[in-house]
Design a protein around this motif. Structure first.
Motif, PDB file in Angstrom:
ATOM      1  N   TYR A   4       0.877  -1.165   0.000  1.00 25.89           N
ATOM      2  CA  TYR A   4       0.000   0.000   0.000  1.00 25.89           C
ATOM      3  C   TYR A   4       0.918   1.220   0.000  1.00 25.89           C
ATOM      4  O   TYR A   4       1.923   1.245   0.711  1.00 25.89           O
ATOM      5  N   PHE A  28       1.382   5.589   0.058  1.00 22.34           N
ATOM      6  CA  PHE A  28       0.768   6.797   0.589  1.00 22.34           C
ATOM      7  C   PHE A  28       1.659   8.009   0.290  1.00 22.34           C
ATOM      8  O   PHE A  28       2.880   7.885   0.201  1.00 22.34           O
ATOM      9  N   LYS A  79      -3.714   7.932  -1.254  1.00 21.34           N
ATOM     10  CA  LYS A  79      -3.196   6.587  -1.032  1.00 21.34           C
ATOM     11  C   LYS A  79      -3.587   5.675  -2.189  1.00 21.34           C
ATOM     12  O   LYS A  79      -4.626   5.873  -2.839  1.00 21.34           O
ATOM     13  N   LEU A  92      -4.285   1.669  -2.881  1.00 26.33           N
ATOM     14  CA  LEU A  92      -4.505   0.363  -2.245  1.00 26.33           C
ATOM     15  C   LEU A  92      -4.534  -0.737  -3.292  1.00 26.33           C
ATOM     16  O   LEU A  92      -3.878  -1.767  -3.164  1.00 26.33           O
ATOM     17  N   SER A 145       3.558   0.492   2.964  1.00 25.09           N
ATOM     18  CA  SER A 145       3.141  -0.425   4.008  1.00 25.09           C
ATOM     19  C   SER A 145       2.866  -1.786   3.389  1.00 25.09           C
ATOM     20  O   SER A 145       2.201  -1.872   2.367  1.00 25.09           O
ATOM     21  N   GLU A 146       3.411  -2.820   4.008  1.00 28.32           N
ATOM     22  CA  GLU A 146       3.083  -4.195   3.621  1.00 28.32           C
ATOM     23  C   GLU A 146       2.183  -4.776   4.699  1.00 28.32           C
ATOM     24  O   GLU A 146       2.146  -4.274   5.816  1.00 28.32           O
ATOM     25  N   ALA A 147       1.510  -5.853   4.348  1.00 29.35           N
ATOM     26  CA  ALA A 147       0.610  -6.482   5.316  1.00 29.35           C
ATOM     27  C   ALA A 147       1.375  -6.899   6.565  1.00 29.35           C
ATOM     28  O   ALA A 147       2.389  -7.584   6.488  1.00 29.35           O
ATOM     29  N   GLY A 148       0.896  -6.441   7.710  1.00 28.42           N
ATOM     30  CA  GLY A 148       1.462  -6.859   8.985  1.00 28.42           C
ATOM     31  C   GLY A 148       2.780  -6.220   9.354  1.00 28.42           C
ATOM     32  O   GLY A 148       3.408  -6.630  10.335  1.00 28.42           O
ATOM     33  N   THR A 149       3.195  -5.213   8.596  1.00 30.54           N
ATOM     34  CA  THR A 149       4.481  -4.589   8.917  1.00 30.54           C
ATOM     35  C   THR A 149       4.303  -3.088   9.114  1.00 30.54           C
ATOM     36  O   THR A 149       3.240  -2.530   8.888  1.00 30.54           O
ATOM     37  N   ALA A 150       5.385  -2.476   9.529  1.00 24.43           N
ATOM     38  CA  ALA A 150       5.339  -1.056   9.842  1.00 24.43           C
ATOM     39  C   ALA A 150       5.154  -0.189   8.606  1.00 24.43           C
ATOM     40  O   ALA A 150       5.450  -0.585   7.486  1.00 24.43           O
ATOM     41  N   LEU A 151       4.656   1.012   8.820  1.00 23.50           N
ATOM     42  CA  LEU A 151       4.525   2.026   7.782  1.00 23.50           C
ATOM     43  C   LEU A 151       5.859   2.762   7.690  1.00 23.50           C
ATOM     44  O   LEU A 151       6.283   3.407   8.656  1.00 23.50           O
ATOM     45  N   ILE A 152       6.512   2.652   6.535  1.00 24.29           N
ATOM     46  CA  ILE A 152       7.864   3.193   6.367  1.00 24.29           C
ATOM     47  C   ILE A 152       7.815   4.418   5.457  1.00 24.29           C
ATOM     48  O   ILE A 152       7.211   4.369   4.377  1.00 24.29           O
ATOM     49  N   PHE A 153       8.502   5.461   5.884  1.00 26.30           N
ATOM     50  CA  PHE A 153       8.512   6.724   5.154  1.00 26.30           C
ATOM     51  C   PHE A 153       9.850   6.975   4.471  1.00 26.30           C
ATOM     52  O   PHE A 153      10.900   6.498   4.932  1.00 26.30           O
ATOM     53  N   GLY A 154       9.795   7.764   3.413  1.00 30.35           N
ATOM     54  CA  GLY A 154      11.008   8.280   2.801  1.00 30.35           C
ATOM     55  C   GLY A 154      11.504   9.483   3.562  1.00 30.35           C
ATOM     56  O   GLY A 154      10.908   9.904   4.556  1.00 30.35           O
TER      57      GLY A 154
END
Lengths: 112, 114
Positions: free
Chosen positions: A32, A34, A49, A51, A94-103
């Motif tokens: 996903y 954003f 976003k 999806l 964001s991947e399923a079950g993992t953290a939301l990672i930003f640039g």
């Protein structure tokens, strides 16, 4: 693990010019995507976003982004910017079950 | 409350002291994140809580950093023996269950280590 690269740390443009803020991501699975915006002295807010489905996503304030799976990109565009678009823009994955990672963010500076 | 609340908004501490930063997420949000924002570094992921699962601590920069989330709600980020390089804005975010949902951010705690 997923990661995000924002290719430009600063983008200066003149008012009413088009702009593209570039974002590439790395992931081995479905993701996903954003874009968040942080106006000066304000908190982060969601711009748009992706999806699934249509690869062209429209967000607030006239921004849109296109998901390109083959190029693992999610570039943000606006056909005509305003002074009020001056802000820092963050791409996130964001991947399923993992953290939301930003640039690391791109600072858009719009001048007259 | 209506949004994510963080306290204090500003914290100045002496090098070597411990600090605690608090985050009150939006009621009902099962996921909670801590990030560190410093100039030129974007939003650095620190830790992620999701429901009753074990937290993802992979972003914590050293063992001086720890976080807990009590009762699936309030979270506290603790930094022990603070260093000057810990100076940054610490942001908390929460979201509903599901990785496709929007994350809502607090206003952050600006930490200055002198």
């Amino acid at each position: 693990a997923q990661s995000v690269t924002q290719l430009d740390s600063q983008v200066p443009v003149f008012e009413e010019a088009p702009v593209e803020l570039r974002c590439n991501y790395s992931s081995s699975v479905s993701v996903y995507l954003f874009w968040y915006v942080q106006y000066p002295n304000q908190g982060l807010q969601l711009l748009l976003k992706y999806l699934s489905g249509s690869t062209l996503v429209k967000g607030i304030n006239g921004f849109e982004a296109e998901f390109n799976k083959s190029q693992t990109s999610f570039h943000l565009r606006k056909p005509s910017v305003h002074i009020s678009d001056t802000a820092e823009y963050f791409c996130a994955v964001s991947e399923a079950g993992t953290a939301l990672i930003f640039g690391k963010g791109t600072t858009l500076s719009v001048s007259s | 409350g209506a949004g994510v609340s963080q306290s204090p908004s500003n914290k100045v501490t002496e090098k070597g002291k411990d600090v605690e930063l608090r985050c009150d997420p939006i009621s009902g949000h099962t996921a909670l994140y801590w990030y560190r924002q410093s100039l030129g570094q974007g939003l650095e992921f620190l830790i992620y809580f999701q429901g009753n699962s074990a937290p993802d601590k992979s972003g914590l920069p050293s063992d001086r950093f720890s976080a807990e989330r009590t009762g699936g709600s309030v979270s506290t980020l603790t930094i022990q023996r603070t260093q000057q390089e810990d100076s940054a804005v610490y942001l908390c975010a929460s979201r509903w269950t599901g990785d496709s949902t929007e994350a809502f951010f607090g206003q952050g705690t600006r930490l200055t280590v002198v």
